[in-house]
Design a protein around this motif. Structure first.
Motif, PDB file in Angstrom:
ATOM      1  N   GLY A  12       0.799  -1.226   0.000  1.00 43.53           N
ATOM      2  CA  GLY A  12       0.000   0.000   0.000  1.00 43.53           C
ATOM      3  C   GLY A  12       0.823   1.262   0.000  1.00 43.53           C
TER       4      GLY A  12
ATOM      5  N   ALA B 102      -8.049   4.595   0.262  1.00 43.75           N
ATOM      6  CA  ALA B 102      -6.829   5.360   0.008  1.00 43.75           C
ATOM      7  C   ALA B 102      -6.955   6.687   0.749  1.00 43.75           C
TER       8      ALA B 102
ATOM      9  N   ALA C 243      -5.445   1.893   7.220  1.00 44.50           N
ATOM     10  CA  ALA C 243      -4.506   2.886   6.689  1.00 44.50           C
ATOM     11  C   ALA C 243      -4.197   3.887   7.791  1.00 44.50           C
TER      12      ALA C 243
ATOM     13  N   ASN D  26       0.233   2.261   4.606  1.00 44.18           N
ATOM     14  CA  ASN D  26      -0.765   1.606   3.745  1.00 44.18           C
ATOM     15  C   ASN D  26      -1.760   2.610   3.167  1.00 44.18           C
ATOM     16  N   THR D  27      -1.265   3.806   2.839  1.00 40.77           N
ATOM     17  CA  THR D  27      -2.139   4.882   2.374  1.00 40.77           C
ATOM     18  C   THR D  27      -2.606   4.713   0.938  1.00 40.77           C
ATOM     19  N   ARG D  28      -1.883   3.921   0.154  1.00 35.56           N
ATOM     20  CA  ARG D  28      -2.118   3.843  -1.301  1.00 35.56           C
ATOM     21  C   ARG D  28      -2.086   5.237  -1.925  1.00 35.56           C
TER      22      ARG D  28
ATOM     23  N   VAL E  72      -0.459  -1.800   9.058  1.00 32.28           N
ATOM     24  CA  VAL E  72      -0.363  -0.341   9.106  1.00 32.28           C
ATOM     25  C   VAL E  72       0.533   0.096  10.262  1.00 32.28           C
TER      26      VAL E  72
END
Length: 372
Positions: free
Chosen positions: A22, A276, A238, A27-29, A199
């Motif tokens: 991510g 996201a 996230a 894991n924010t994308r 995360v």
């Protein structure tokens, strides 16, 4: 191996930094550094190279994993191991085999490529190995073993932490273990706990007890020391890009909590889906829609109806979403307007990776790089 007729040598368009699935440990994308693929160039993307990594032998196939792109390299699961490719040409630079069944990773961090693996074709062995390879050469730098099969891993603040399950252990069926990133030195272990999501919010990770009350709590990745706890069963999906708060699912919906003390910032009942986060907005691939919320308040900013949306990604002033059976839809982040594309991207298996001036896609077993 390279697919004939599609290799083109192009200049390196900029350093990439997409080391986790991510993007990073949050894991924010969301890739804030991407500038080459943007609203003015996305319609002019051309295929530059295609690779088809070898399949693992039967019984040793890992779960699908998208590309990792760091510096001028792209890292892929390949033939039961890991391989590095030149980002500009798709030429394979090194291949490390013999890792067993890869159960977590790869993660690229601190000049290393890290994977967790276990024995193939075994229903009784839960032993796993955490393997660190040199990102430049593929040589093994260190290896640590454990009695649990790791299924989740995060690298942040000079530490890699994994969690997993042991089906044959009597006293501790689950464990979370942390190692120093550079040399694999063990740092701490918590038995009968798991990572509650892949995360880390600026070094704060979420863990869940697996015995007794289903308590979820936050701790420091470097020490395993508790910071705050909650009696609810939640999962971190996230972090905000600045690490100030965590986005959690469970507890009846989607919520944002302070990473420092766990105080709730906002909650949206019944909301759930792939997410996201770019610091200004939170984009949720919900049931038949992309719902977009203000990151600070949780207020709905806009919504867009799409067919079974999933895997949102933010980069270069664009929002990428997979729809239907893997078709790529591109939206404007501010209002959700559809961006018209000349190319058609269909059958994509995992989320796209916009990094280093390229758009990397995974279709079936093929990974393809597009650039302006």
């Amino acid at each position: 191996m390279l697919k004939a007729g599609v290799i083109a040598t192009i200049a390196v368009l900029g350093a990439a930094s997409w080391g986790h699935d991510g993007y990073g440990p949050g894991n924010t994308r969301y890739n804030p550094a991407e500038t080459g693929v943007n609203a003015s160039t996305v319609d002019r993307l051309q295929p530059r190279w295609t690779v088809r990594p070898a399949a693992a032998r039967p019984g040793c196939e890992p779960a699908p994993a998208g590309p990792r792109a760091v510096g001028d390299r792209v890292y892929l699961l390949d033939g039961g191991g890991v391989a590095a490719y030149a980002a500009g040409t798709g030429r394979r630079l090194w291949h490390h085999a013999g890792t067993g069944l890869i159960t977590a990773g790869p993660i690229v961090a601190g000049g290393l490529v890290l994977v967790a693996s276990t024995a193939c074709e075994s229903a009784s062995s839960y032993d796993s190995a955490l393997i660190a390879l040199d990102a430049a050469t593929g040589a093994q730098r260190w290896r640590r073993t454990a009695a649990w099969t790791a299924d989740t891993a995060i690298a942040d603040a000079g530490v890699i932490v994994t969690s997993g399950e042991c089906g044959t252990c009597d006293d501790a069926r689950h464990a979370v273990t942390a190692h120093q990133l550079d040399d694999g030195t063990p740092l701490w272990t918590h038995h009968n706990e798991v990572l509650a999501g892949p995360v880390s919010a600026a070094g704060t990770v979420l863990l869940r007890r697996t015995t007794g009350k289903a308590e979820t709590w936050a701790g420091r990745i470097t020490t395993g020391t508790p910071v705050w706890g909650t009696g609810t069963r939640v999962t971190a999906v996230a972090a905000n890009p600045d690490g100030t708060h965590l986005y959690l699912t469970g507890d009846g919906g989607l919520s944002a909590r302070s990473a420092t003390d766990g105080s709730r910032l906002w909650r949206i009942p019944k909301e759930a889906g792939d997410l996201a986060a770019d610091g200004r907005r939170v984009y949720v691939a919900s049931a038949g829609r992309v719902n977009t919320y203000d990151a600070g308040t949780g207020r709905l900013a806009w919504t867009r109806a799409l067919t079974t949306p999933r895997d949102p990604v933010r980069a270069g002033g664009l929002l990428y979403v997979l729809t239907g059976k893997g078709a790529l839809t591109v939206l404007t982040p501010a209002g959700g307007k559809v961006v018209r594309l000349r190319n058609t991207y269909t059958g994509l298996r995992t989320h796209v990776v916009p990094a280093g001036g390229r758009l990397l896609t995974t279709r079936g077993a093929e990974v393809r790089a597009y650039a302006p």
